[in-house]
Design a protein around this motif. Structure first.
Motif, PDB file in Angstrom:
ATOM      1  N   THR A 236       0.930  -1.088  -0.075  1.00 58.31           N
ATOM      2  CA  THR A 236       0.096  -0.108  -0.032  1.00 58.31           C
ATOM      3  C   THR A 236       0.881   1.110  -0.130  1.00 58.31           C
ATOM      4  N   VAL A 237       1.888   1.377   0.982  1.00 61.27           N
ATOM      5  CA  VAL A 237       2.740   2.592   1.111  1.00 61.27           C
ATOM      6  C   VAL A 237       3.733   2.624  -0.337  1.00 61.27           C
ATOM      7  N   GLY A 238       4.184   1.289  -0.716  1.00 63.32           N
ATOM      8  CA  GLY A 238       5.131   1.405  -1.673  1.00 63.32           C
ATOM      9  C   GLY A 238       4.269   1.972  -3.017  1.00 63.32           C
ATOM     10  N   LEU A 239       2.947   1.514  -3.391  1.00 62.41           N
ATOM     11  CA  LEU A 239       2.450   2.010  -4.674  1.00 62.41           C
ATOM     12  C   LEU A 239       2.080   3.316  -4.376  1.00 62.41           C
ATOM     13  N   TYR A 240       1.677   3.645  -3.333  1.00 66.31           N
ATOM     14  CA  TYR A 240       1.445   5.186  -3.066  1.00 66.31           C
ATOM     15  C   TYR A 240       2.769   6.186  -3.231  1.00 66.31           C
ATOM     16  N   THR A 241       3.743   5.707  -2.967  1.00 68.07           N
ATOM     17  CA  THR A 241       4.867   6.416  -3.039  1.00 68.07           C
ATOM     18  C   THR A 241       5.337   6.327  -4.932  1.00 68.07           C
ATOM     19  N   LEU A 242       4.948   5.332  -5.422  1.00 66.19           N
ATOM     20  CA  LEU A 242       5.141   5.183  -6.880  1.00 66.19           C
ATOM     21  C   LEU A 242       4.159   6.253  -7.568  1.00 66.19           C
ATOM     22  N   LEU A 243       3.003   6.226  -7.081  1.00 66.97           N
ATOM     23  CA  LEU A 243       2.124   6.906  -7.669  1.00 66.97           C
ATOM     24  C   LEU A 243       2.253   8.399  -7.406  1.00 66.97           C
ATOM     25  N   VAL A 244       2.885   8.867  -6.345  1.00 65.35           N
ATOM     26  CA  VAL A 244       3.181  10.151  -6.172  1.00 65.35           C
ATOM     27  C   VAL A 244       4.603  10.344  -7.081  1.00 65.35           C
ATOM     28  N   THR A 245       5.318   9.629  -7.080  1.00 71.03           N
ATOM     29  CA  THR A 245       6.556   9.920  -8.125  1.00 71.03           C
ATOM     30  C   THR A 245       5.863   9.928  -9.622  1.00 71.03           C
ATOM     31  N   GLY A 246       4.958   9.140  -9.663  1.00 67.89           N
ATOM     32  CA  GLY A 246       4.297   9.179 -11.249  1.00 67.89           C
ATOM     33  C   GLY A 246       3.655  10.358 -11.608  1.00 67.89           C
ATOM     34  N   ALA A 247       3.568  11.513 -10.472  1.00 73.43           N
ATOM     35  CA  ALA A 247       2.926  12.724 -10.910  1.00 73.43           C
ATOM     36  C   ALA A 247       3.981  13.563 -11.767  1.00 73.43           C
ATOM     37  N   ASN A 248       5.058  13.256 -11.500  1.00 67.31           N
ATOM     38  CA  ASN A 248       6.024  13.792 -12.330  1.00 67.31           C
ATOM     39  C   ASN A 248       6.615  13.005 -13.623  1.00 67.31           C
ATOM     40  N   GLN A 249       6.290  11.896 -13.314  1.00 66.66           N
ATOM     41  CA  GLN A 249       6.614  10.739 -14.491  1.00 66.66           C
ATOM     42  C   GLN A 249       5.707   9.962 -14.754  1.00 66.66           C
ATOM     43  N   PRO A 250       4.729  10.563 -15.639  1.00 63.88           N
ATOM     44  CA  PRO A 250       3.414   9.654 -16.101  1.00 63.88           C
ATOM     45  C   PRO A 250       3.779   8.224 -16.651  1.00 63.88           C
ATOM     46  N   ALA A 251       4.985   8.199 -16.965  1.00 62.90           N
ATOM     47  CA  ALA A 251       5.094   6.452 -17.373  1.00 62.90           C
ATOM     48  C   ALA A 251       5.055   5.605 -16.274  1.00 62.90           C
ATOM     49  N   LEU A 252       5.305   5.970 -15.248  1.00 59.69           N
ATOM     50  CA  LEU A 252       4.927   5.228 -13.860  1.00 59.69           C
ATOM     51  C   LEU A 252       3.551   4.598 -13.576  1.00 59.69           C
ATOM     52  N   TYR A 253       2.563   5.366 -14.253  1.00 62.52           N
ATOM     53  CA  TYR A 253       1.214   4.979 -13.906  1.00 62.52           C
ATOM     54  C   TYR A 253       0.777   3.411 -14.053  1.00 62.52           C
ATOM     55  N   ASN A 254       1.525   3.069 -15.471  1.00 63.09           N
ATOM     56  CA  ASN A 254       1.594   1.693 -15.879  1.00 63.09           C
ATOM     57  C   ASN A 254       1.704   0.760 -14.729  1.00 63.09           C
TER      58      ASN A 254
END
Length: 289
Positions: A236-254
């Motif tokens: 849960t926390v790991g995917l949240y941090t990945l989602l926050v990072t994805g705000a600047n790197q949309p490629a991480l949304y996948n």
């Protein structure tokens, strides 16, 4: 004769209102499964397909997304998965054991302060876990356990609702006469617990274990407050941090969507595996072969 015929046929008449509960349940199931279906479809899309195609049109990038997710930061996603399995598995087992022992004692023994303990337990159910998160962090930080695996495991062991459920189940499933017969035969309390109480409480134990496992697996706030090292994060926390990072790197949304899909597979497998225990006869444990 006409009265008999009408009486026999009365039970065979299907009333339209009788279909309403089924229709409501089907709509509720569809409502719950719709997000899961979207995640399943979205995880199969490439970066270009994710925002350019219909929401429920399958894509062609599932294997690529899985490969990218496994390669991200040297496979840290699988570390998060292992951490979550540790927190949920160990925490649920310990919580089930504590809940069964406490619930059995509250249901089948009489001692001073029993009513007070049960009332405090009921009060504990009414306290939201959000309220306890910060005090728990301060206590564990004082003990030097913050940012450790114990910081997530220890608060999950004692769960008031699980104890309450075990107490109610023990009172209903374990006959007092059966315990008295065992005591007359010379069985000690430990043996009665092991041979009589635990088998009879099997379905209840499975229910408590599943409730706790799912609650710990999906828990976000407690590990978010307790942990600083991302190598100890749960999903849960790991995917949240990945989602926050994805705000600047949309490629991480996948990667976030693919990770969300992988995170629900163990829960589905667990329910499919353990649901058969709910069909166990409550008196099966008292039958001698």
């Amino acid at each position: 004769m006409s009265i008999t015929a009408s009486a026999n046929g009365a039970g065979k008449v299907r009333r339209p209102l009788g279909l309403m509960p089924t229709a409501v349940l089907l709509l509720g199931a569809l409502y719950c499964l719709l997000p899961v279906g979207w995640v399943l479809v979205a995880a199969s899309k490439t970066r270009g397909e994710l925002f350019s195609t219909n929401a429920f049109t399958p894509g062609t990038g599932l294997l690529e997304n899985l490969s990218d997710l496994s390669a991200y930061r040297d496979g840290i996603f699988w570390q998060w998965m292992a951490n979550t399995a540790l927190y949920a598995g160990v925490g649920a087992v310990l919580s089930t054991a504590v809940s069964v022992l406490a619930g059995y004692a509250l249901a089948k023994f009489r001692f001073v302060g029993q009513g007070l303990i049960f009332n405090v337990l009921i009060g504990g159910i009414l306290v939201p876990s959000v309220v306890l998160a910060v005090p728990q962090y301060l206590l564990l930080a004082k003990a030097g356990l913050a940012d450790t695996y114990w910081a997530v495991l220890l608060p999950s062991i004692l769960h008031p609702y699980s104890i309450y459920l075990a107490r109610i189940y023990a009172a209903a499933a374990i006959p007092d006469a059966l315990l008295e017969a065992g005591r007359i035969d010379g069985a000690g309390e430990g043996r009665l617990l092991r041979v009589v109480a635990v088998p009879l409480m099997g379905p209840g134990m499975v229910t408590i274990f599943l409730f706790q496992f799912v609650a710990i697996w999906n828990n976000f706030l407690l590990p978010f407050i307790m942990l600083a090292d991302d190598h100890r994060f749960p999903l849960t926390v790991g995917l949240y941090t990945l989602l926050v990072t994805g705000a600047n790197q949309p490629a991480l949304y996948n990667l976030v969507i693919t990770g969300a899909l992988l995170s629900i597979i163990p829960l589905i497998a667990l329910f499919l595996t353990m649901q058969r225990y709910w069909r166990t006869d409550l008196s099966g444990g008292s039958v001698k072969s």
